[in-house]
Design a protein around this motif. Structure first.
Motif, PDB file in Angstrom:
ATOM      1  N   LEU A   6      20.428   2.535  -4.707  1.00 31.08           N
ATOM      2  CA  LEU A   6      19.183   2.702  -3.967  1.00 31.08           C
ATOM      3  C   LEU A   6      18.267   3.632  -4.749  1.00 31.08           C
ATOM      4  CD1 LEU A   6      20.478   3.111  -0.302  1.00 31.08           C
ATOM      5  CD2 LEU A   6      19.632   1.038  -1.418  1.00 31.08           C
ATOM      6  N   THR A   7      17.003   3.283  -4.801  1.00 35.95           N
ATOM      7  CA  THR A   7      16.020   4.155  -5.432  1.00 35.95           C
ATOM      8  C   THR A   7      15.764   5.334  -4.488  1.00 35.95           C
ATOM      9  OG1 THR A   7      14.091   3.093  -4.429  1.00 35.95           O
ATOM     10  CG2 THR A   7      14.933   2.126  -6.500  1.00 35.95           C
ATOM     11  N   PRO A   8      15.094   6.382  -4.951  1.00 38.97           N
ATOM     12  CA  PRO A   8      14.767   7.488  -4.045  1.00 38.97           C
ATOM     13  C   PRO A   8      13.973   7.044  -2.815  1.00 38.97           C
ATOM     14  CG  PRO A   8      14.469   8.183  -6.302  1.00 38.97           C
ATOM     15  CD  PRO A   8      14.755   6.693  -6.336  1.00 38.97           C
ATOM     16  N   SER A   9      13.263   5.937  -2.919  1.00 37.73           N
ATOM     17  CA  SER A   9      12.511   5.394  -1.775  1.00 37.73           C
ATOM     18  C   SER A   9      13.382   4.551  -0.849  1.00 37.73           C
ATOM     19  CB  SER A   9      11.350   4.529  -2.269  1.00 37.73           C
ATOM     20  OG  SER A   9      10.517   5.257  -3.124  1.00 37.73           O
ATOM     21  N   MET A  29      15.076  -1.585 -16.754  1.00 44.24           N
ATOM     22  CA  MET A  29      13.818  -1.161 -16.159  1.00 44.24           C
ATOM     23  C   MET A  29      13.807  -1.571 -14.690  1.00 44.24           C
ATOM     24  SD  MET A  29       9.832  -1.751 -17.311  1.00 44.24           S
ATOM     25  CE  MET A  29       9.857  -3.528 -17.326  1.00 44.24           C
ATOM     26  N   ILE A  30      13.350  -0.665 -13.838  1.00 50.54           N
ATOM     27  CA  ILE A  30      13.223  -0.932 -12.403  1.00 50.54           C
ATOM     28  C   ILE A  30      11.781  -0.643 -12.014  1.00 50.54           C
ATOM     29  CG2 ILE A  30      13.954  -0.260 -10.082  1.00 50.54           C
ATOM     30  CD1 ILE A  30      16.617   0.723 -11.416  1.00 50.54           C
ATOM     31  N   THR A  82       4.420   0.897  -7.554  1.00 46.47           N
ATOM     32  CA  THR A  82       4.360   2.285  -7.102  1.00 46.47           C
ATOM     33  C   THR A  82       5.218   3.231  -7.933  1.00 46.47           C
ATOM     34  OG1 THR A  82       6.088   1.843  -5.464  1.00 46.47           O
ATOM     35  CG2 THR A  82       3.794   1.634  -4.726  1.00 46.47           C
ATOM     36  N   LYS A  83       6.213   2.695  -8.648  1.00 47.34           N
ATOM     37  CA  LYS A  83       7.095   3.544  -9.463  1.00 47.34           C
ATOM     38  C   LYS A  83       7.776   2.671 -10.502  1.00 47.34           C
ATOM     39  CE  LYS A  83       9.290   7.519 -10.079  1.00 47.34           C
ATOM     40  NZ  LYS A  83       8.679   8.677 -10.616  1.00 47.34           N
ATOM     41  N   VAL A  84       7.990   3.226 -11.700  1.00 48.83           N
ATOM     42  CA  VAL A  84       8.690   2.510 -12.773  1.00 48.83           C
ATOM     43  C   VAL A  84       9.708   3.460 -13.386  1.00 48.83           C
ATOM     44  CG1 VAL A  84       8.459   1.347 -15.012  1.00 48.83           C
ATOM     45  CG2 VAL A  84       6.649   1.099 -13.285  1.00 48.83           C
ATOM     46  N   TRP A  85      10.930   2.962 -13.554  1.00 46.67           N
ATOM     47  CA  TRP A  85      11.968   3.704 -14.259  1.00 46.67           C
ATOM     48  C   TRP A  85      12.396   2.874 -15.468  1.00 46.67           C
ATOM     49  CZ3 TRP A  85      12.095   3.422  -8.926  1.00 46.67           C
ATOM     50  CH2 TRP A  85      12.043   4.639  -8.245  1.00 46.67           C
TER      51      TRP A  85
END
Length: 153
Positions: free
Chosen positions: A87-90, A100-101, A145-148
């Motif tokens: 799970l991502t922090p969100s 890449m996520i 909204t976010k990229v890892w």
């Protein structure tokens, strides 16, 4: 190829996606994907506001094939793929193995309608894409909204 994941830790589905891309819409960085309305993942995308797109190294091609060729409606294709979800922090579902996520939040959805396909290519596209499977693709435009990105060793 990449994987779209939608749902939560209790119930989610993932599928490989090959129709899509990214750019800017309404001054926001966006992704766009196309999913047929009969796909199990579509149900989750309709219900949830957020989802992830995961990109994998070439070595996971076999796992992605399982996610793309099997339905999660009646079997645990995630377990069959051997991938480990996280799970991502969100709180969105992603995969530990992804290089890449991208977290996305839906902005716009609409079904593709065959009458809106340009007349000069409509007959060919309908024959090639919608004769044997008449279910239509739906367009999802979503804000990124976010990229890892995993760092290379």
């Amino acid at each position: 190829m990449y994987v779209s994941n939608c749902g939560d830790s209790k119930k989610f589905n993932s599928m490989t996606v090959s129709w899509g891309g990214w750019g800017e819409v309404w001054n926001k960085p966006c992704s766009f994907i196309f999913i047929r309305d009969v796909r199990y993942t579509y149900e989750f995308l309709e219900q949830k506001e957020g989802f992830t797109l995961c990109f994998f190294p070439e070595e996971f091609k076999g796992a992605l094939r399982i996610l793309g060729n099997r339905s999660g409606r009646n079997q645990n294709k995630i377990k069959q793929s051997g991938l480990q979800y996280v799970l991502t922090p969100s709180g969105l579902v992603a995969y530990k193995e992804a290089k890449m996520i991208i977290e996305c939040k839906k902005l716009f959805t609409a079904p593709l309608q065959t009458e809106n396909i340009s007349k000069n290519v409509r007959e060919t596209i309908v024959k090639d894409w919608y004769t044997s499977d008449p279910s239509l693709h739906n367009l999802f435009i979503s804000e990124i909204t976010k990229v890892w990105i995993k760092k290379h060793l």
